[in-house]
Design a protein around this motif. Structure first.
Motif, PDB file in Angstrom:
ATOM      1  N   ARG A 167      -4.066   5.271   6.888  1.00 39.69           N
ATOM      2  CA  ARG A 167      -3.874   4.471   5.675  1.00 39.69           C
ATOM      3  C   ARG A 167      -3.352   3.083   6.023  1.00 39.69           C
ATOM      4  O   ARG A 167      -3.692   2.093   5.379  1.00 39.69           O
ATOM      5  CB  ARG A 167      -2.909   5.193   4.732  1.00 39.69           C
ATOM      6  CG  ARG A 167      -3.500   6.456   4.121  1.00 39.69           C
ATOM      7  CD  ARG A 167      -2.653   7.028   3.009  1.00 39.69           C
ATOM      8  NE  ARG A 167      -1.358   7.497   3.494  1.00 39.69           N
ATOM      9  CZ  ARG A 167      -0.184   6.975   3.146  1.00 39.69           C
ATOM     10  NH1 ARG A 167      -0.158   5.953   2.302  1.00 39.69           N
ATOM     11  NH2 ARG A 167       0.934   7.455   3.619  1.00 39.69           N
ATOM     12  N   VAL A 215       2.675   2.429   2.482  1.00 42.38           N
ATOM     13  CA  VAL A 215       2.567   3.108   3.772  1.00 42.38           C
ATOM     14  C   VAL A 215       3.866   2.912   4.551  1.00 42.38           C
ATOM     15  O   VAL A 215       4.303   1.778   4.776  1.00 42.38           O
ATOM     16  CB  VAL A 215       1.381   2.564   4.599  1.00 42.38           C
ATOM     17  CG1 VAL A 215       1.285   3.286   5.928  1.00 42.38           C
ATOM     18  CG2 VAL A 215       0.092   2.711   3.812  1.00 42.38           C
ATOM     19  N   ALA A 231       0.820  -1.214   0.000  1.00 44.08           N
ATOM     20  CA  ALA A 231       0.000   0.000   0.000  1.00 44.08           C
ATOM     21  C   ALA A 231       0.852   1.263   0.000  1.00 44.08           C
ATOM     22  O   ALA A 231       0.311   2.375  -0.065  1.00 44.08           O
ATOM     23  CB  ALA A 231      -0.939   0.007   1.212  1.00 44.08           C
ATOM     24  N   ASP A 244     -11.295   1.072   0.398  1.00 46.33           N
ATOM     25  CA  ASP A 244     -11.255   2.314  -0.373  1.00 46.33           C
ATOM     26  C   ASP A 244     -11.807   3.486   0.430  1.00 46.33           C
ATOM     27  O   ASP A 244     -12.507   4.360  -0.101  1.00 46.33           O
ATOM     28  CB  ASP A 244     -12.031   2.167  -1.691  1.00 46.33           C
ATOM     29  CG  ASP A 244     -11.425   1.105  -2.591  1.00 46.33           C
ATOM     30  OD1 ASP A 244     -10.189   0.913  -2.512  1.00 46.33           O
ATOM     31  OD2 ASP A 244     -12.180   0.459  -3.345  1.00 46.33           O
ATOM     32  N   GLY A 245     -11.516   3.471   1.733  1.00 41.89           N
ATOM     33  CA  GLY A 245     -11.948   4.562   2.589  1.00 41.89           C
ATOM     34  C   GLY A 245     -13.388   4.493   3.041  1.00 41.89           C
ATOM     35  O   GLY A 245     -13.847   5.365   3.778  1.00 41.89           O
ATOM     36  N   GLU A 256      -6.280   0.832   7.115  1.00 41.65           N
ATOM     37  CA  GLU A 256      -7.040   0.313   5.966  1.00 41.65           C
ATOM     38  C   GLU A 256      -6.306  -0.853   5.329  1.00 41.65           C
ATOM     39  O   GLU A 256      -6.919  -1.875   4.979  1.00 41.65           O
ATOM     40  CB  GLU A 256      -7.255   1.429   4.947  1.00 41.65           C
ATOM     41  CG  GLU A 256      -8.070   0.990   3.734  1.00 41.65           C
ATOM     42  CD  GLU A 256      -8.364   2.130   2.780  1.00 41.65           C
ATOM     43  OE1 GLU A 256      -8.805   1.856   1.648  1.00 41.65           O
ATOM     44  OE2 GLU A 256      -8.151   3.291   3.179  1.00 41.65           O
ATOM     45  N   ASP A 295      -0.481   8.425   8.010  1.00 42.06           N
ATOM     46  CA  ASP A 295       0.054   7.078   7.770  1.00 42.06           C
ATOM     47  C   ASP A 295      -0.675   6.047   8.614  1.00 42.06           C
ATOM     48  O   ASP A 295      -0.897   4.906   8.178  1.00 42.06           O
ATOM     49  CB  ASP A 295       1.551   7.049   8.092  1.00 42.06           C
ATOM     50  CG  ASP A 295       2.378   7.843   7.093  1.00 42.06           C
ATOM     51  OD1 ASP A 295       1.874   8.080   5.980  1.00 42.06           O
ATOM     52  OD2 ASP A 295       3.515   8.248   7.428  1.00 42.06           O
TER      53      ASP A 295
END
Length: 618
Positions: A86, A61, A59, A383-384, A89, A83
């Motif tokens: 993200r 991150v 990802a 996707d958030g 997720e 960070d």
């Protein structure tokens, strides 16, 4: 004159240095982190760590470190909050259902402090932000459920003993059994009294029918309510643990309410999902006629089903269920009278008792397992956006041999310790809520509000400290500077004790520290004024110092003891915020007595003691 022996100076210095050491962790910053925990104690495996690393790298991150923590937990540190989000997720898209992740803050301590096991004090909900929920437990429903169980058990007992009755119903807070004649009623009353000795029985008639009324005593009714509250607290704690939030607060508030606070949690919807999850238990026989390894390899017999225990080991059980958690009326930890080993004593309702009696009679010497089953809804960020899905968890929590036939009451042995027996008893009762719950209050405190509270609290402490320092230095000169120094040491000692006890600092707790700053100089003021009085009366400087500390001691002790009593009363009878204020007030008074009496005396002795002085800068 006015000299401490070397050992006393070294002792005071040693206490102060230890206090500084315990307070040090609070000076370091905290990293945005994600705490990964296994469901109900399952450790995060090395394979899970590799999956998390791969997910973060794929990802894009960046993370600072991945650390293992006590209890099989995993901590992933990040540089920024962006960070962290993200990373959550990415991690939640990788983890299996056996793991849970939660946002948290982790202190960035140097290696030597981590080696010593030192940690900063916890921050409460009002400082750190998070979720606050107040839950009301329907106690009347708990009593009704208990009476409903007795109604079914009495009906089963009378049928088994072939005692003819007309009806068995509930009449408000009583169980009502109706008969055609007095002789049958008396026979049934004797049977019921023998089987259910905890019920208070009362006979009666209306001229055409005869009755036996069974009711709970006020003591038993209160016990039912306490059991319901304890079971609900245990159930909610087990469910909240699935969130993986650090330092959750789940405690009783009053006679029928439960307070749930999750510092650092940011998703109230997820909390409601956890609280609304359903769980139950099943008792099944272990399949000893087939190979567990064959089942692991995919060759599971039609009559059996493969499970895993809490440690991930495979267990092959028969599909036929003996009894379920809905038929458990009570579970308590104790000791086996014959072997003295820890045991869990379980009570079943009438239907479950008959079923258990039949199965255990036919399977003496064979192992039986307890299966924990939970249905819950998981929310993952994709996707958030939050995506919900239902998950069913089934695991074996206990396996023990059937030593002899049993029915309504039996015990489970083979446990390693009394602590494990206690936990198993709570888990048996925590499969489902003992009484309905209702969320009566819900608040979400954002992290920005928490940071504002911290900033304002620290600012108030600093302002109060500076004002006291300026006043004392200007009014008492060198003696005032000594008081200022020991006041600063007192603040360090308060923080050290809070960190040592791993206490939770709240906004009222900061108020207690601010109050302590003002009260801490009271002892020095009393001592210094006494010294000035002795000087005015013509005493020598050394004699004045000695008399000032000796004669003011009783007044200082009396004044502080009365405040300590008030702090103890506030802690004993107050709720959460008041308790936080009482804790810091109590600690502040104790440390201020040490610093103001012993600490300041040691400094004054070093400055003036053991030599001739012409005057005192006071």
């Amino acid at each position: 004159m006015n000299r401490y022996p070397l050992w006393k100076n070294l002792l005071i210095l040693g206490v102060i240095l230890v206090g500084i050491l315990f307070a040090l962790p609070n000076l370091f910053s905290q990293n945005p982190s994600i705490e990964v925990t296994g469901a109900r104690g399952i450790e995060v495996t090395d394979a899970g760590v590799d999956e998390i690393k791969a997910a973060l790298e794929n990802a894009g991150v960046e993370y600072r470190a991945i650390e293992r923590r006590e209890g099989g937990k995993l901590l992933v540190r990040f540089a920024t909050s962006g960070d962290q989000l993200r990373g959550q997720e990415a991690i939640e898209g990788t983890l299996s259902d056996r793991y849970n992740s939660a946002l948290t803050l982790a202190p960035n301590l140097p290696g030597f402090l981590r080696t010593l096991g030192l940690q900063p004090m916890f921050l409460g909900l009002d400082l750190r932000g998070g979720i606050h929920v107040l839950i009301d437990v329907d106690m009347d429903a708990a009593v009704d459920q208990a009476l409903e169980r007795y109604t079914g058990d009495i009906r089963t007992l009378l049928r088994k003993q072939k005692v003819r009755y007309l009806t068995v119903t509930r009449d408000r807070k009583r169980v009502k059994v109706k008969f055609r004649d007095a002789r049958t009623r008396d026979q049934a009353e004797a049977l019921i009294g023998t089987e259910f000795g905890e019920l208070v029985l009362e006979g009666g008639d209306d001229g055409s029918a005869f009755f036996v009324y069974g009711s709970l005593t006020p003591t038993d009714e209160q016990a039912v309510k306490r059991f319901a509250l304890e079971q609900n607290i245990t159930t909610l704690r087990n469910r909240v643990n699935a969130l993986g939030v650090a330092e959750p607060i789940i405690q009783r508030q009053g006679e029928r309410r439960i307070l749930v606070q999750l510092p650092g949690a940011r998703d109230p919807g997820r909390l409601k999902e956890i609280l609304g999850a359903t769980a139950t238990l099943e008792y099944r026989l272990v399949d000893t006629g087939h190979s567990v390894q064959d089942a692991v390899d995919g060759r599971v017999p039609v009559t059996s089903k493969l499970y895993q225990d809490r440690d991930g080991r495979p267990v092959l059980l028969l599909r036929r269920v003996i009894v379920t958690g809905d038929q458990i009326t009570d579970a308590a930890a104790g000791f086996d009278q014959r072997s003295g080993q820890p045991a869990v004593f379980v009570s079943l309702d009438g239907q479950g008792a008959r079923r258990m009696r039949k199965v255990t009679t036919e399977n003496v010497g064979k192992p039986m397992a307890v299966v924990f089953i939970e249905n819950r809804t998981l929310t993952r960020l994709v996707d958030g956006k939050p995506v919900k899905r239902k998950v069913r968890t089934e695991e074996v929590i206990s396996v023990a041999n059937i030593l002899e036939p049993f029915g309504r009451r039996f015990q489970t042995t083979g446990l390693d310790s009394s602590n494990e027996a206690h936990n198993l008893a709570l888990l048996l009762r925590a499969g489902a809520l003992a009484a309905p719950i209702e969320i009566v209050e819900e608040r979400t405190i954002g992290p920005s509000l928490g940071q504002d509270n911290i900033d304002q609290g620290v600012r108030s402490v600093i302002i109060g400290f500076i004002l006291v320092v300026l006043f004392m230095a200007g009014y008492y000169r060198i003696f005032g500077l000594v008081a200022d120094l020991v006041l600063f040491v007192n603040l360090v000692m308060i923080v050290a004790v809070l960190s040592l006890l791993q206490a939770t600092l709240t906004l009222p707790g900061i108020a207690g520290i601010v109050l302590t700053v003002g009260m801490a100089v009271d002892a020095n003021v009393l001592i210094f004024e006494r010294i000035r009085e002795e000087i005015r009366n013509g005493s020598s400087p050394q004699a004045s110092i000695h008399a000032g500390y000796e004669k003011a001691l009783s007044t200082i002790v009396d004044a502080n003891i009365t405040t300590l009593i008030a702090a103890v009363v506030l802690f004993s009878f107050g709720t959460g915020p008041i308790k936080g204020f009482a804790v810091t007030l109590f600690i502040g008074i104790v440390t201020s007595m040490f610093t103001a009496i012993l600490g300041s005396r040691a400094l004054i002795n070093l400055i003036y003691g053991g030599r001739r002085v012409g005057g005192l800068a006071i």
